[in-house]
Design a protein around this motif. Structure first.
Motif, PDB file in Angstrom:
ATOM      1  N   GLU A  91      -9.302   2.092   7.267  1.00 10.85           N
ATOM      2  CA  GLU A  91      -9.075   3.413   7.863  1.00 10.85           C
ATOM      3  C   GLU A  91      -9.861   3.500   9.164  1.00 10.85           C
ATOM      4  O   GLU A  91     -11.027   3.087   9.233  1.00 10.85           O
ATOM      5  CB  GLU A  91      -9.517   4.518   6.904  1.00 10.85           C
ATOM      6  N   TYR A 126       0.835  -1.201   0.000  1.00 10.28           N
ATOM      7  CA  TYR A 126       0.000   0.000   0.000  1.00 10.28           C
ATOM      8  C   TYR A 126       0.876   1.260   0.000  1.00 10.28           C
ATOM      9  O   TYR A 126       0.612   2.210  -0.757  1.00 10.28           O
ATOM     10  CB  TYR A 126      -0.931  -0.005   1.204  1.00 10.28           C
ATOM     11  N   ALA A 127       1.915   1.261   0.841  1.00  8.29           N
ATOM     12  CA  ALA A 127       2.817   2.423   0.882  1.00  8.29           C
ATOM     13  C   ALA A 127       3.484   2.644  -0.472  1.00  8.29           C
ATOM     14  O   ALA A 127       3.637   3.786  -0.923  1.00  8.29           O
ATOM     15  CB  ALA A 127       3.868   2.221   1.972  1.00  8.29           C
ATOM     16  N   GLN A 128       3.847   1.557  -1.120  1.00  9.81           N
ATOM     17  CA  GLN A 128       4.453   1.649  -2.443  1.00  9.81           C
ATOM     18  C   GLN A 128       3.448   2.200  -3.458  1.00  9.81           C
ATOM     19  O   GLN A 128       3.782   3.074  -4.268  1.00  9.81           O
ATOM     20  CB  GLN A 128       4.940   0.257  -2.885  1.00  9.81           C
ATOM     21  N   GLN A 129       2.216   1.706  -3.395  1.00  3.61           N
ATOM     22  CA  GLN A 129       1.168   2.180  -4.299  1.00  3.61           C
ATOM     23  C   GLN A 129       0.887   3.672  -4.110  1.00  3.61           C
ATOM     24  O   GLN A 129       0.564   4.383  -5.069  1.00  3.61           O
ATOM     25  CB  GLN A 129      -0.122   1.388  -4.070  1.00  3.61           C
ATOM     26  N   GLN A 130       1.007   4.140  -2.857  1.00  7.43           N
ATOM     27  CA  GLN A 130       0.728   5.545  -2.547  1.00  7.43           C
ATOM     28  C   GLN A 130       1.895   6.475  -2.885  1.00  7.43           C
ATOM     29  O   GLN A 130       1.774   7.690  -2.748  1.00  7.43           O
ATOM     30  CB  GLN A 130       0.376   5.680  -1.054  1.00  7.43           C
ATOM     31  N   TYR A 175       7.758  -2.738  -0.131  1.00  8.73           N
ATOM     32  CA  TYR A 175       8.050  -1.303  -0.167  1.00  8.73           C
ATOM     33  C   TYR A 175       9.469  -1.095  -0.678  1.00  8.73           C
ATOM     34  O   TYR A 175      10.432  -1.620  -0.114  1.00  8.73           O
ATOM     35  CB  TYR A 175       7.899  -0.675   1.214  1.00  8.73           C
ATOM     36  N   ILE A 205       4.814   6.767  -1.358  1.00 12.57           N
ATOM     37  CA  ILE A 205       5.543   7.304  -0.203  1.00 12.57           C
ATOM     38  C   ILE A 205       7.035   7.068  -0.421  1.00 12.57           C
ATOM     39  O   ILE A 205       7.477   5.952  -0.682  1.00 12.57           O
ATOM     40  CB  ILE A 205       5.059   6.646   1.102  1.00 12.57           C
ATOM     41  N   SER A 260       6.472   9.201   6.327  1.00 12.41           N
ATOM     42  CA  SER A 260       5.442   8.404   7.002  1.00 12.41           C
ATOM     43  C   SER A 260       6.126   7.413   7.939  1.00 12.41           C
ATOM     44  O   SER A 260       7.321   7.113   7.782  1.00 12.41           O
ATOM     45  CB  SER A 260       4.580   7.670   5.969  1.00 12.41           C
ATOM     46  N   LYS A 299      -4.277   4.548   8.510  1.00  7.86           N
ATOM     47  CA  LYS A 299      -4.484   3.450   7.558  1.00  7.86           C
ATOM     48  C   LYS A 299      -3.799   2.191   8.091  1.00  7.86           C
ATOM     49  O   LYS A 299      -2.713   2.260   8.679  1.00  7.86           O
ATOM     50  CB  LYS A 299      -3.900   3.798   6.188  1.00  7.86           C
ATOM     51  N   SER A 346      -5.348  -4.412  -0.904  1.00  6.36           N
ATOM     52  CA  SER A 346      -3.913  -4.422  -1.197  1.00  6.36           C
ATOM     53  C   SER A 346      -3.515  -5.669  -1.987  1.00  6.36           C
ATOM     54  O   SER A 346      -2.748  -5.580  -2.949  1.00  6.36           O
ATOM     55  CB  SER A 346      -3.088  -4.353   0.087  1.00  6.36           C
TER      56      SER A 346
END
Length: 380
Positions: free
Chosen positions: A349, A149-153, A179, A155, A210, A259, A366
């Motif tokens: 969330e 998810y962090a990679q998709q966002q 990530y 960050i 983050s 999240k 995810s």
């Protein structure tokens, strides 16, 4: 005459099968019911026992004891349950260091162990065993989903921290597997730690975009309260354990908007999950956590297997477990070759619902049909 003999033989087979399936099933639950991790064990126990109560099967008995979050106590309890109590199945352990102390010896003695939570990587890989089933996940999974998810966002710079024990190392390894951005810091804390001033100072100075943290139970409560008071303000995310239903009331509004990733959420839209949430609320007057949901599934898997085979017939009972023919609160559910789940992982969330209760809602997915990274090392 041939048809008559065949009918008699069939009738005898059915009768013998019915008698076998009516044999008692004795379950030993070792879990954490005192100390800083008690909330996790209480939820697991309550979810498990809710399924047992609903089954209304007098042939199932559960013996429960508190491991106090100590490996040596867990080992003593397991030995007593196997030798004196003569349980057929063990379950309930929350913490991976306790699982590593108990599970290999239990399965070596021919007992079944079904995990409601702890999923250390060795037991998914080269130390897998045909009598060990993890109904929850492999430790890395929630963290892999968070890393993805962090990679998709997008960050760019993450600060990551977890306790220094098997699940903690699995956690950060899982996050880093997906990530690919820069790490502003990677810190292992003490298991059971309650003062995070030094770690928060490191986060403040790190330049991170983050923070990802895995601190279950009382550890996460302490961290989040201190983090909110510090005013650092860098967004935080974590696995579902960091923002599970058992800790949200204690963390308070500081958790809103965070999240997190998990295989289940109270708002998951399937009939089994909805029925479970309502039954749990009615029985215990609170919303269930991930720990409760996983334990509820574990009990229902055992109940389903008992209905198909006697636990005294290890091969047949093992096959019944592997088939996983029960209504999971997660919807679809199946075991991988290493007896760990293949399942979906959601992004959740934290929010305050219409009743003013802090809880989680699903905002995305995810992974779909995700297994673990260690199955290929399992030689079953």
């Amino acid at each position: 005459m041939g048809k008559l003999l065949a009918a008699i033989a069939f009738g005898l087979a059915v009768g013998v099968s019915g008698l076998a399936m009516a044999e008692p099933l004795k379950i030993g639950m070792i879990t954490t019911l005192s100390g800083g991790g008690a909330g996790l064990g209480v939820d697991a126990r309550d979810g498990f026992m809710l399924a047992i109560k609903k089954a209304n099967d007098a042939e199932i008995t559960v013996v429960t004891e508190d491991d106090a979050m100590k490996p040596e106590i867990a080992v003593q309890i397991a030995d007593k349950m196997i030798q004196a109590e003569q349980v057929d199945v063990l379950t309930g352990i929350i913490w991976s260091n306790l699982a590593m102390a108990v599970v290999p010896n239990a399965v070596a003695q021919g007992k079944f162990y079904l995990s409601v939570n702890a999923g250390p990587s060795p037991l998914a890989g080269d130390k897998c065993n045909q009598n060990y089933f993890n109904v929850a996940y492999q430790n890395d999974n929630f963290h892999e989903a968070a890393g993805n998810y962090a990679q998709q966002q997008g960050i760019k710079k993450m600060f990551i921290l977890a306790p220094n024990y098997p699940a903690g190392t699995d956690s950060l390894n899982g996050f880093k597997r997906y990530y690919k951005g820069e790490l502003a810091g990677e810190v292992y804390t003490q298991l059971g730690q309650t003062d995070y001033a030094a770690e928060i100072a490191q986060i403040r100075a790190s330049g991170a975009d983050s923070v990802f943290f895995f601190l279950p139970g009382g550890m996460g409560i302490a961290f989040m309260k201190q983090y909110a008071q510090s005013g650092v303000g860098i967004p935080v995310m974590g696995p579902g354990f960091s923002f599970s239903q058992d800790v949200l009331p204690a963390i308070g509004d500081a958790a809103i908007g965070a999240k997190n990733t998990a295989s289940w959420s109270p708002d998951l839209d399937n009939a089994a999950s909805k029925a479970f949430v309502e039954a749990f609320k009615a029985e215990y007057n609170r919303l269930p956590s991930i720990y409760a949901a996983q334990a509820y599934d574990t009990a229902n898997l055992l109940i389903a297997a008992k209905g198909k085979a006697s636990v005294k017939d290890a091969d047949a009972f093992r096959a019944a477990l592997k088939a996983a023919e029960f209504d999971s609160v997660r919807g679809k559910f199946k075991f991988n070759t290493n007896n760990h789940p293949i399942q979906d992982f959601y992004v959740r969330e934290v929010y305050k619902n219409g009743d003013g209760v802090l809880t989680n809602k699903i905002i995305g997915t995810s992974f779909t049909d995700h297994g673990d990274a260690y199955a290929e090392k399992c030689k079953m």
